[in-house]
Design a protein around this motif. Structure first.
Motif, PDB file in Angstrom:
ATOM      1  N   GLY A  38      28.770  61.752  26.633  1.00  0.00           N
ATOM      2  CA  GLY A  38      27.958  61.247  25.539  1.00  0.00           C
ATOM      3  C   GLY A  38      28.523  59.922  25.062  1.00  0.00           C
ATOM      4  O   GLY A  38      29.274  59.248  25.775  1.00  0.00           O
ATOM      5  N   TYR A  39      28.188  59.543  23.836  1.00  0.00           N
ATOM      6  CA  TYR A  39      28.658  58.255  23.317  1.00  0.00           C
ATOM      7  C   TYR A  39      30.182  58.141  23.363  1.00  0.00           C
ATOM      8  O   TYR A  39      30.725  57.120  23.776  1.00  0.00           O
ATOM      9  N   SER A  40      30.889  59.183  22.914  1.00  0.00           N
ATOM     10  CA  SER A  40      32.354  59.121  22.867  1.00  0.00           C
ATOM     11  C   SER A  40      32.944  58.946  24.253  1.00  0.00           C
ATOM     12  O   SER A  40      33.776  58.056  24.492  1.00  0.00           O
ATOM     13  N   GLY A  41      32.563  59.837  25.170  1.00  0.00           N
ATOM     14  CA  GLY A  41      33.135  59.806  26.506  1.00  0.00           C
ATOM     15  C   GLY A  41      32.805  58.541  27.268  1.00  0.00           C
ATOM     16  O   GLY A  41      33.663  57.972  27.956  1.00  0.00           O
ATOM     17  N   LEU A  42      31.574  58.062  27.137  1.00  0.00           N
ATOM     18  CA  LEU A  42      31.169  56.854  27.861  1.00  0.00           C
ATOM     19  C   LEU A  42      31.804  55.606  27.258  1.00  0.00           C
ATOM     20  O   LEU A  42      32.171  54.676  27.987  1.00  0.00           O
ATOM     21  N   SER A  43      31.935  55.572  25.933  1.00  0.00           N
ATOM     22  CA  SER A  43      32.608  54.446  25.298  1.00  0.00           C
ATOM     23  C   SER A  43      34.067  54.385  25.738  1.00  0.00           C
ATOM     24  O   SER A  43      34.603  53.309  26.057  1.00  0.00           O
ATOM     25  N   ALA A  44      34.732  55.551  25.776  1.00  0.00           N
ATOM     26  CA  ALA A  44      36.109  55.609  26.248  1.00  0.00           C
ATOM     27  C   ALA A  44      36.194  55.195  27.709  1.00  0.00           C
ATOM     28  O   ALA A  44      37.106  54.450  28.111  1.00  0.00           O
ATOM     29  N   ALA A  45      35.257  55.657  28.524  1.00  0.00           N
ATOM     30  CA  ALA A  45      35.261  55.316  29.948  1.00  0.00           C
ATOM     31  C   ALA A  45      35.125  53.815  30.157  1.00  0.00           C
ATOM     32  O   ALA A  45      35.791  53.228  31.030  1.00  0.00           O
ATOM     33  N   LEU A  46      34.271  53.173  29.377  1.00  0.00           N
ATOM     34  CA  LEU A  46      34.078  51.733  29.493  1.00  0.00           C
ATOM     35  C   LEU A  46      35.374  50.992  29.177  1.00  0.00           C
ATOM     36  O   LEU A  46      35.790  50.088  29.921  1.00  0.00           O
ATOM     37  N   THR A  47      36.027  51.384  28.100  1.00  0.00           N
ATOM     38  CA  THR A  47      37.283  50.732  27.708  1.00  0.00           C
ATOM     39  C   THR A  47      38.368  50.951  28.758  1.00  0.00           C
ATOM     40  O   THR A  47      39.087  50.022  29.144  1.00  0.00           O
ATOM     41  N   LEU A  48      38.503  52.182  29.248  1.00  0.00           N
ATOM     42  CA  LEU A  48      39.528  52.508  30.233  1.00  0.00           C
ATOM     43  C   LEU A  48      39.281  51.795  31.558  1.00  0.00           C
ATOM     44  O   LEU A  48      40.207  51.242  32.168  1.00  0.00           O
ATOM     45  N   ALA A  49      38.025  51.810  32.019  1.00  0.00           N
ATOM     46  CA  ALA A  49      37.711  51.184  33.306  1.00  0.00           C
ATOM     47  C   ALA A  49      37.966  49.683  33.256  1.00  0.00           C
ATOM     48  O   ALA A  49      38.485  49.096  34.218  1.00  0.00           O
ATOM     49  N   ARG A  50      37.632  49.056  32.151  1.00  0.00           N
ATOM     50  CA  ARG A  50      37.860  47.612  32.039  1.00  0.00           C
ATOM     51  C   ARG A  50      39.335  47.269  31.916  1.00  0.00           C
ATOM     52  O   ARG A  50      39.723  46.121  32.137  1.00  0.00           O
ATOM     53  N   ALA A  51      40.148  48.270  31.574  1.00  0.00           N
ATOM     54  CA  ALA A  51      41.596  48.061  31.536  1.00  0.00           C
ATOM     55  C   ALA A  51      42.244  48.330  32.890  1.00  0.00           C
ATOM     56  O   ALA A  51      43.465  48.254  33.019  1.00  0.00           O
ATOM     57  N   GLY A  52      41.417  48.666  33.885  1.00  0.00           N
ATOM     58  CA  GLY A  52      41.930  48.881  35.231  1.00  0.00           C
ATOM     59  C   GLY A  52      42.186  50.323  35.600  1.00  0.00           C
ATOM     60  O   GLY A  52      42.670  50.597  36.710  1.00  0.00           O
ATOM     61  N   ARG A  53      41.858  51.258  34.717  1.00  0.00           N
ATOM     62  CA  ARG A  53      42.065  52.671  35.015  1.00  0.00           C
ATOM     63  C   ARG A  53      40.980  53.191  35.975  1.00  0.00           C
ATOM     64  O   ARG A  53      39.838  52.772  35.911  1.00  0.00           O
ATOM     65  N   ASP A  54      41.384  54.127  36.822  1.00  0.00           N
ATOM     66  CA  ASP A  54      40.444  54.874  37.648  1.00  0.00           C
ATOM     67  C   ASP A  54      39.919  56.019  36.785  1.00  0.00           C
ATOM     68  O   ASP A  54      40.653  56.964  36.476  1.00  0.00           O
ATOM     69  N   VAL A  55      38.670  55.943  36.369  1.00  0.00           N
ATOM     70  CA  VAL A  55      38.115  56.867  35.383  1.00  0.00           C
ATOM     71  C   VAL A  55      37.029  57.739  35.996  1.00  0.00           C
ATOM     72  O   VAL A  55      36.115  57.239  36.658  1.00  0.00           O
ATOM     73  N   THR A  56      37.137  59.038  35.751  1.00  0.00           N
ATOM     74  CA  THR A  56      36.133  60.006  36.185  1.00  0.00           C
ATOM     75  C   THR A  56      35.574  60.695  34.942  1.00  0.00           C
ATOM     76  O   THR A  56      36.341  61.173  34.094  1.00  0.00           O
ATOM     77  N   VAL A  57      34.253  60.743  34.835  1.00  0.00           N
ATOM     78  CA  VAL A  57      33.587  61.393  33.698  1.00  0.00           C
ATOM     79  C   VAL A  57      32.733  62.532  34.226  1.00  0.00           C
ATOM     80  O   VAL A  57      31.980  62.347  35.196  1.00  0.00           O
ATOM     81  N   ILE A  58      32.846  63.703  33.613  1.00  0.00           N
ATOM     82  CA  ILE A  58      32.005  64.834  34.000  1.00  0.00           C
ATOM     83  C   ILE A  58      31.214  65.322  32.788  1.00  0.00           C
ATOM     84  O   ILE A  58      31.605  65.115  31.645  1.00  0.00           O
ATOM     85  N   ASP A  59      30.093  65.955  33.058  1.00  0.00           N
ATOM     86  CA  ASP A  59      29.287  66.558  31.997  1.00  0.00           C
ATOM     87  C   ASP A  59      28.673  67.843  32.530  1.00  0.00           C
ATOM     88  O   ASP A  59      28.281  67.912  33.704  1.00  0.00           O
ATOM     89  N   GLY A  60      28.585  68.849  31.673  1.00  0.00           N
ATOM     90  CA  GLY A  60      28.051  70.133  32.090  1.00  0.00           C
ATOM     91  C   GLY A  60      26.577  70.114  32.382  1.00  0.00           C
ATOM     92  O   GLY A  60      26.056  71.024  33.040  1.00  0.00           O
ATOM     93  N   ASP A  61      25.875  69.116  31.916  1.00  0.00           N
ATOM     94  CA  ASP A  61      24.453  68.969  32.192  1.00  0.00           C
ATOM     95  C   ASP A  61      24.231  67.563  32.726  1.00  0.00           C
ATOM     96  O   ASP A  61      25.016  67.079  33.535  1.00  0.00           O
ATOM     97  N   MET A  62      23.208  66.866  32.266  1.00  0.00           N
ATOM     98  CA  MET A  62      22.992  65.494  32.708  1.00  0.00           C
ATOM     99  C   MET A  62      23.785  64.543  31.818  1.00  0.00           C
ATOM    100  O   MET A  62      24.277  64.928  30.749  1.00  0.00           O
TER     101      MET A  62
END
Length: 442
Positions: free
Chosen positions: A50-74
């Motif tokens: 959701g907003y929290s996880g995707l916002s965190a993923a954006l920040t982490l990925a742009r910092a060079g982290r290999d980021v994986t996001v999962i969700d129980g639905d879509m």
């Protein structure tokens, strides 16, 4: 008591899905990867897209982290694509006096100021990233006063916020409220000119696209079944598989289930429901929303409503009386409440009815930090569009160990209650009682 069925003349053919999904590209947006291709070892795993996880993923990925996001639905299935789309600073529900009593003046002011910063962060992110989400950043919000005695209370609360953090507002007496709402239901209100509105499903889709473009990998449906320590790493159950992760962020908010027991016992999932009308004549929409503001009120059930982004429908929401998704219950309830405020909508057919669970905490505050090495961010108490996006970014900075991850909420205990097991069985009765008190002016 036997509940009457939905009036078919007004609700026949209703779609039990968010109106926001129409034309947004959700749920078939091609955002997620096949869960079967999920690697056995990942660097950083985020649970909740959701907003929290995707916002965190954006920040982490742009910092060079290999980021994986999962969700129980879509991707964006929860309240990130189901909310009312109203944006504002989302102040702590204790207010200035309650916060000051609990934490002292300096801490209280810092928490309130950060609420203002979360709105600025949201608007800046959408503008800088060029996210197409029908944002009206300062269309304003009108808060209707449900009881005459609430008017002065609201004025004093707003004055305290203005003094503490420069909060902008204007009190509107009942005789002048017709400029903002086509109804005499309220006893005046308050206008918040810096608040606004957006299309929530378009925003979560745009946020996901930015995270993917930055290098994040999104998998759905891929439901986490548990997180345990495995030396200096974490073993995360995902379906019938186990994935090893170096860092884990839990961003499940109102969908924190028993598979994550620490968070399950600290979140009260409260169901909020929304209906949307059919397309209406422009004059009819203007009769309800003369200046296009979104609206919330001071009732215990917290009604919130607005015109759709294209100005053709009324989108009307409030608390649901059931823990389960029961459109046969909440559609007639919300329609009744809508007509109490806007009797001119009596002939408007309801085309969509949906619900989602928002995450309340026992201290009415969001929480972010780590527990046994697992990072978390959640608990927006029904006001999460800006705060989830902002605190997701902050949680990512904490995971990176970078300066700027500090927040005014750092160090707050994440409370639960004795014997609470994550199932708020008591809420339907509480909400029915609150509805009774709202209706009869108690």
């Amino acid at each position: 008591m036997t509940r009457k069925p939905i009036c078919l003349s007004m609700s026949e053919g209703i779609q039990n899905r968010p109106y926001w999904w129409d034309g947004s590209g959700l749920p078939d947006a091609g955002l997620s990867l096949d869960p079967q291709t999920l690697p056995e070892t990942v660097e950083t795993l985020i649970i909740g897209a959701g907003y929290s996880g995707l916002s965190a993923a954006l920040t982490l990925a742009r910092a060079g982290r290999d980021v994986t996001v999962i969700d129980g639905d879509m991707i964006g299935y929860g309240c990130s694509s189901r909310n009312g789309g109203q944006i504002g600073p989302s102040f702590h529900k204790l207010g200035v006096a309650g916060l000051t009593a609990a934490f002292g003046q300096a801490k209280a002011t810092a928490i309130l100021r950060e609420s203002m910063e979360s709105l600025t962060y949201l608007k800046t992110l959408i503008s800088d990233e060029g996210i197409d989400c029908d944002i009206q950043p300062e269309s304003g919000r009108f808060k209707g006063i449900s009881r005459a005695r609430h008017y002065e209370e609201t004025a004093r609360s707003n004055e305290s916020l203005a003094k503490a953090v420069g909060f902008a507002f204007e009190m509107v007496p009942k005789a002048q409220q017709s400029a903002h709402i086509g109804s005499d239901f309220y006893h005046g209100g308050a206008v918040y000119p810096e608040d606004g509105q957006l299309q929530p499903a378009k925003f979560v889709k745009g946020l996901a696209q930015k995270a993917i473009a930055a290098g994040a990998h999104l998998y759905a449906p891929a439901r986490a079944t548990g997180v345990t320590r495995d030396g200096d790493r974490f073993a995360v159950g995902i379906g019938d598989r186990t994935v090893s992760a170096g860092q884990v962020l839990v961003a499940t908010n109102g969908y924190s289930g028993p598979e994550l027991p620490f968070f399950h016992r600290r979140i009260m999932p409260l169901r909020s429901a929304i209906i949307a009308t059919e397309q209406l004549a422009p004059d009819l929409i203007r009769s309800a929303f003369p200046d296009g503001k979104c609206i919330v009120d001071s009732s215990r059930l917290v009604l919130y409503y607005r015109p759709s982004p294209d100005g053709t429908r009324v989108v009307f929401g409030g608390r649901s009386f059931d823990n389960a998704d029961r459109p046969d219950h909440y559609v007639p309830d919300l329609r009744r409440l809508m007509l109490r405020i806007f009797p001119q909508l009596a002939e408007a057919r309801i085309t969509h009815g949906w619900s989602g669970t928002v995450a309340y905490t026992f201290d009415y505050a969001p929480h972010l930090g780590s527990h046994d090495g697992v990072h978390y961010v959640m608990g927006y108490c029904g006001s999460g569009v800006g705060r989830a996006t902002y605190f997701g970014h902050k949680a990512a900075l904490k995971m990176l160990g970078e300066k700027g991850g500090e927040t005014a909420l750092d160090g707050l205990e994440f409370p639960t209650r004795a014997f609470y097991n994550g199932k708020p069985w008591f809420l339907p009765a509480v909400l029915r009682w609150q509805s009774f008190m709202d209706r009869f002016g108690v």
